[in-house]
Motif scaffolding. Structure first.
Motif, PDB file in Angstrom:
ATOM      1  N   ALA A  89       0.848  -1.198   0.000  1.00 12.73           N
ATOM      2  CA  ALA A  89       0.000   0.000   0.000  1.00 12.73           C
ATOM      3  C   ALA A  89       0.879   1.241   0.000  1.00 12.73           C
ATOM      4  O   ALA A  89       1.902   1.281   0.697  1.00 12.73           O
ATOM      5  CB  ALA A  89      -0.915  -0.001   1.211  1.00 12.73           C
ATOM      6  N   PRO A  90       0.529   2.277  -0.756  1.00 12.41           N
ATOM      7  CA  PRO A  90       1.340   3.500  -0.762  1.00 12.41           C
ATOM      8  C   PRO A  90       1.132   4.301   0.517  1.00 12.41           C
ATOM      9  O   PRO A  90       0.115   4.154   1.206  1.00 12.41           O
ATOM     10  CB  PRO A  90       0.809   4.258  -1.981  1.00 12.41           C
ATOM     11  N   GLU A  91       2.095   5.150   0.810  1.00 12.65           N
ATOM     12  CA  GLU A  91       1.957   6.029   1.967  1.00 12.65           C
ATOM     13  C   GLU A  91       0.938   7.125   1.665  1.00 12.65           C
ATOM     14  O   GLU A  91       0.801   7.573   0.534  1.00 12.65           O
ATOM     15  CB  GLU A  91       3.313   6.661   2.315  1.00 12.65           C
ATOM     16  N   LYS A  92       0.232   7.556   2.696  1.00 11.79           N
ATOM     17  CA  LYS A  92      -0.749   8.630   2.529  1.00 11.79           C
ATOM     18  C   LYS A  92      -0.036   9.974   2.452  1.00 11.79           C
ATOM     19  O   LYS A  92       0.954  10.209   3.129  1.00 11.79           O
ATOM     20  CB  LYS A  92      -1.738   8.626   3.693  1.00 11.79           C
ATOM     21  N   GLY A  93      -0.591  10.846   1.593  1.00 11.91           N
ATOM     22  CA  GLY A  93      -0.003  12.166   1.439  1.00 11.91           C
ATOM     23  C   GLY A  93      -1.074  13.215   1.272  1.00 11.91           C
ATOM     24  O   GLY A  93      -2.178  13.104   1.834  1.00 11.91           O
ATOM     25  N   SER A  94      -0.790  14.206   0.472  1.00 13.01           N
ATOM     26  CA  SER A  94      -1.716  15.296   0.221  1.00 13.01           C
ATOM     27  C   SER A  94      -2.998  14.765  -0.427  1.00 13.01           C
ATOM     28  O   SER A  94      -2.952  13.844  -1.251  1.00 13.01           O
ATOM     29  CB  SER A  94      -1.072  16.325  -0.710  1.00 13.01           C
ATOM     30  N   PRO A  95      -4.176  15.324  -0.084  1.00 16.67           N
ATOM     31  CA  PRO A  95      -5.419  14.902  -0.725  1.00 16.67           C
ATOM     32  C   PRO A  95      -5.442  15.185  -2.227  1.00 16.67           C
ATOM     33  O   PRO A  95      -6.275  14.641  -2.948  1.00 16.67           O
ATOM     34  CB  PRO A  95      -6.489  15.718   0.012  1.00 16.67           C
ATOM     35  N   LEU A  96      -4.529  16.029  -2.699  1.00 17.72           N
ATOM     36  CA  LEU A  96      -4.427  16.275  -4.133  1.00 17.72           C
ATOM     37  C   LEU A  96      -3.762  15.118  -4.869  1.00 17.72           C
ATOM     38  O   LEU A  96      -3.911  14.972  -6.085  1.00 17.72           O
ATOM     39  CB  LEU A  96      -3.618  17.547  -4.394  1.00 17.72           C
ATOM     40  N   PHE A  97      -3.019  14.298  -4.144  1.00 15.83           N
ATOM     41  CA  PHE A  97      -2.246  13.220  -4.763  1.00 15.83           C
ATOM     42  C   PHE A  97      -2.605  11.882  -4.128  1.00 15.83           C
ATOM     43  O   PHE A  97      -1.760  11.204  -3.538  1.00 15.83           O
ATOM     44  CB  PHE A  97      -0.743  13.507  -4.627  1.00 15.83           C
ATOM     45  N   ARG A  98      -3.860  11.514  -4.243  1.00 19.82           N
ATOM     46  CA  ARG A  98      -4.352  10.279  -3.630  1.00 19.82           C
ATOM     47  C   ARG A  98      -3.904   9.059  -4.430  1.00 19.82           C
ATOM     48  O   ARG A  98      -3.869   9.078  -5.657  1.00 19.82           O
ATOM     49  CB  ARG A  98      -5.874  10.286  -3.548  1.00 19.82           C
ATOM     50  N   ALA A  99      -3.587   8.012  -3.723  1.00 21.86           N
ATOM     51  CA  ALA A  99      -3.253   6.727  -4.341  1.00 21.86           C
ATOM     52  C   ALA A  99      -3.704   5.632  -3.399  1.00 21.86           C
ATOM     53  O   ALA A  99      -3.871   5.846  -2.194  1.00 21.86           O
ATOM     54  CB  ALA A  99      -1.748   6.628  -4.601  1.00 21.86           C
ATOM     55  N   GLU A 100      -3.930   4.448  -3.939  1.00 23.39           N
ATOM     56  CA  GLU A 100      -4.316   3.320  -3.109  1.00 23.39           C
ATOM     57  C   GLU A 100      -3.731   2.040  -3.677  1.00 23.39           C
ATOM     58  O   GLU A 100      -3.357   1.972  -4.859  1.00 23.39           O
ATOM     59  CB  GLU A 100      -5.837   3.207  -2.992  1.00 23.39           C
ATOM     60  N   GLN A 101      -3.674   1.043  -2.850  1.00 23.27           N
ATOM     61  CA  GLN A 101      -3.179  -0.265  -3.253  1.00 23.27           C
ATOM     62  C   GLN A 101      -4.094  -0.872  -4.322  1.00 23.27           C
ATOM     63  O   GLN A 101      -5.314  -0.722  -4.276  1.00 23.27           O
ATOM     64  CB  GLN A 101      -3.138  -1.173  -2.024  1.00 23.27           C
ATOM     65  N   ALA A 102      -3.502  -1.537  -5.303  1.00 20.09           N
ATOM     66  CA  ALA A 102      -4.278  -2.232  -6.336  1.00 20.09           C
ATOM     67  C   ALA A 102      -3.767  -3.667  -6.444  1.00 20.09           C
ATOM     68  O   ALA A 102      -2.645  -3.903  -6.892  1.00 20.09           O
ATOM     69  CB  ALA A 102      -4.154  -1.512  -7.672  1.00 20.09           C
ATOM     70  N   ARG A 103      -4.586  -4.604  -6.009  1.00 20.03           N
ATOM     71  CA  ARG A 103      -4.242  -6.025  -6.051  1.00 20.03           C
ATOM     72  C   ARG A 103      -5.127  -6.733  -7.065  1.00 20.03           C
ATOM     73  O   ARG A 103      -6.268  -6.346  -7.292  1.00 20.03           O
ATOM     74  CB  ARG A 103      -4.436  -6.674  -4.685  1.00 20.03           C
ATOM     75  N   GLY A 104      -4.597  -7.804  -7.641  1.00 18.23           N
ATOM     76  CA  GLY A 104      -5.403  -8.588  -8.556  1.00 18.23           C
ATOM     77  C   GLY A 104      -4.563  -9.520  -9.391  1.00 18.23           C
ATOM     78  O   GLY A 104      -3.390  -9.774  -9.089  1.00 18.23           O
ATOM     79  N   GLU A 105      -5.146 -10.040 -10.442  1.00 22.17           N
ATOM     80  CA  GLU A 105      -4.425 -10.893 -11.374  1.00 22.17           C
ATOM     81  C   GLU A 105      -5.082 -10.796 -12.744  1.00 22.17           C
ATOM     82  O   GLU A 105      -6.248 -10.408 -12.863  1.00 22.17           O
ATOM     83  CB  GLU A 105      -4.384 -12.338 -10.889  1.00 22.17           C
ATOM     84  N   ALA A 106      -4.312 -11.123 -13.764  1.00 19.27           N
ATOM     85  CA  ALA A 106      -4.804 -11.034 -15.140  1.00 19.27           C
ATOM     86  C   ALA A 106      -4.510 -12.334 -15.873  1.00 19.27           C
ATOM     87  O   ALA A 106      -3.453 -12.947 -15.683  1.00 19.27           O
ATOM     88  CB  ALA A 106      -4.154  -9.858 -15.862  1.00 19.27           C
ATOM     89  N   ARG A 107      -5.453 -12.743 -16.695  1.00 15.87           N
ATOM     90  CA  ARG A 107      -5.306 -13.975 -17.462  1.00 15.87           C
ATOM     91  C   ARG A 107      -5.602 -13.704 -18.937  1.00 15.87           C
ATOM     92  O   ARG A 107      -6.358 -12.790 -19.270  1.00 15.87           O
ATOM     93  CB  ARG A 107      -6.263 -15.051 -16.935  1.00 15.87           C
ATOM     94  N   VAL A 108      -5.010 -14.518 -19.793  1.00 12.64           N
ATOM     95  CA  VAL A 108      -5.266 -14.476 -21.230  1.00 12.64           C
ATOM     96  C   VAL A 108      -6.124 -15.686 -21.577  1.00 12.64           C
ATOM     97  O   VAL A 108      -5.897 -16.787 -21.072  1.00 12.64           O
ATOM     98  CB  VAL A 108      -3.951 -14.498 -22.033  1.00 12.64           C
ATOM     99  N   MET A 109      -7.094 -15.483 -22.428  1.00 13.26           N
ATOM    100  CA  MET A 109      -8.009 -16.559 -22.822  1.00 13.26           C
ATOM    101  C   MET A 109      -7.968 -16.720 -24.338  1.00 13.26           C
ATOM    102  O   MET A 109      -8.464 -15.858 -25.077  1.00 13.26           O
ATOM    103  CB  MET A 109      -9.429 -16.228 -22.353  1.00 13.26           C
ATOM    104  N   CYS A 110      -7.339 -17.781 -24.817  1.00 12.72           N
ATOM    105  CA  CYS A 110      -7.333 -18.087 -26.239  1.00 12.72           C
ATOM    106  C   CYS A 110      -8.670 -18.740 -26.585  1.00 12.72           C
ATOM    107  O   CYS A 110      -9.043 -19.754 -25.985  1.00 12.72           O
ATOM    108  CB  CYS A 110      -6.179 -19.020 -26.586  1.00 12.72           C
ATOM    109  N   PHE A 111      -9.373 -18.180 -27.540  1.00 10.90           N
ATOM    110  CA  PHE A 111     -10.695 -18.692 -27.896  1.00 10.90           C
ATOM    111  C   PHE A 111     -10.628 -19.980 -28.705  1.00 10.90           C
ATOM    112  O   PHE A 111     -11.573 -20.770 -28.708  1.00 10.90           O
ATOM    113  CB  PHE A 111     -11.466 -17.648 -28.709  1.00 10.90           C
ATOM    114  N   SER A 112      -9.495 -20.185 -29.397  1.00 12.55           N
ATOM    115  CA  SER A 112      -9.373 -21.326 -30.303  1.00 12.55           C
ATOM    116  C   SER A 112      -7.902 -21.546 -30.618  1.00 12.55           C
ATOM    117  O   SER A 112      -7.109 -20.591 -30.595  1.00 12.55           O
ATOM    118  CB  SER A 112     -10.157 -21.067 -31.595  1.00 12.55           C
TER     119      SER A 112
END
Length: 347
Positions: A89-112
């Motif tokens: 998670a990023p450190e908190k700072g000025s309300p003008l420069f908000r950021a937040e943690q982004a978690r997840g995963e990505a997959r590729v799907m071959c149709f054929s």
């Protein structure tokens, strides 16, 4: 309600209640001469197998990975994932420069495994396993993440990095911005009108002049408020908030509806028609989802032919969305493009 002649002859604005925005429609501009950018359409036949394609069966990918000799739908973790399961998670700072943690995963799907075709050239029976795989992925990843975005980017004109028929699946621990907007607008509509916005839309559009394809369970339309020239919405005609809740009959019917739409896209300009496609359903951590309705957006960039693309510049970038052709005119062109795929190899 304004008359058809008004809509086809005069500039006017149309409101998009799903995305909470206005679209300027300027039908009188259809006759303006075009001296802008002209692209080379993607219409050259491709081989069924390409040694240099990192999505073809048996070929090597990045980081020493390789594909099995797959024969149907094949799904694997994206070698260059935009989201990772463990990020600080990023450190908190000025309300003008908000950021937040982004978690997840990505997959590729071959149709054929067939490198030479796109979904528009598949049979309906070949699309059914794609729908089934979408449902399975949503169910699996939705148990761990707040939102799962299924999408397809078709065509180099839109930035696709590989012509092999494929899509992507991104799961995240946050709601993407487009989903935040659609959640707000659908909830507000349900609160005001006592019913689902998109179910009402499907009922009012069924059999109408903006319908492109319709069967017992689904219909595709050029929405009244369409932004892109041949933009479409694929809608269920029954209440459902998430794709895994579809019955076997509804899934098979969806495969038919997808086929009926994308074949028309290709036939319109007799080219491999590029588009961005994405499914939107209720977020997986949402408990009360009565107001949500499953739907797919198709955003194609082509404007007048296989080689002329619409660009969002000038007024559209700085003021509001604008289009020349009306939604009704676009729908008529797509309806007229029905039948067998122009290459003659779609069942």
């Amino acid at each position: 309600m304004a008359t058809d002649n008004f809509f086809s002859d005069h500039p006017h604005r149309r409101f998009d209640p799903l995305r909470d925005q206005w679209v300027l429609v300027s039908p009188h501009r259809n006759k303006r001469p075009w001296q802008g950018k002209v692209d080379i359409s993607e219409n050259q036949p491709k081989p069924s197998f390409d040694d240099n394609c990192y999505l073809c069966p048996g070929n090597d990918r990045a980081h020493g990975n390789s594909n099995p000799e797959y024969e149907g739908v094949y799904i694997f973790p994206n070698d260059f994932s935009a989201l990772l399961p463990d990020t600080p998670a990023p450190e908190k700072g000025s309300p003008l420069f908000r950021a937040e943690q982004a978690r997840g995963e990505a997959r590729v799907m071959c149709f054929s495994p067939d490198h030479s075709k796109t979904i528009a050239e598949f049979s309906i029976a070949e699309i059914v396993p794609i729908v089934e795989a979408w449902c399975d992925q949503l169910e699996e990843l939705g148990a761990r993440y707040k939102y799962v975005q299924i999408f397809e980017t078709k065509g180099t004109i839109l930035g696709s990095s590989n012509p092999h028929p494929h899509g992507q699946i991104w799961a995240s621990d946050h709601w993407p911005q487009e989903v935040v907007v659609e959640d707000r607008t659908q909830a507000a509509w349900h609160s005001t009108h006592g019913r689902s916005m998109l179910l009402q839309l499907a009922e009012e559009e069924s059999g109408g002049k903006r319908v492109i394809f319709e069967n017992d369970h689904w219909l595709s339309i050029v929405p009244f408020w369409a932004d892109w020239p041949f933009e479409t919405l694929l809608l269920p005609k029954f209440p459902v908030s998430r794709m895994p809740d579809l019955t076997a009959a509804q899934r098979a019917s969806l495969a038919e509806a997808i086929h009926g739409l994308v074949v028309r896209y290709d036939n319109l300009f007799e080219c491999s028609f590029p588009y961005l496609m994405g499914w939107h359903g209720a977020p997986h951590d949402l408990k009360n989802d009565d107001y949500w309705q499953l739907h797919a957006h198709y955003y194609p960039p082509l404007l007048r032919s296989a080689s002329v693309q619409k660009f969002k510049a000038g007024y559209e970038a700085l003021a509001e969305a604008q289009r020349d052709m009306t939604a009704e005119q676009a729908a008529q062109k797509l309806r007229d493009a029905g039948g067998v795929h122009y290459r003659g190899n779609a069942a």
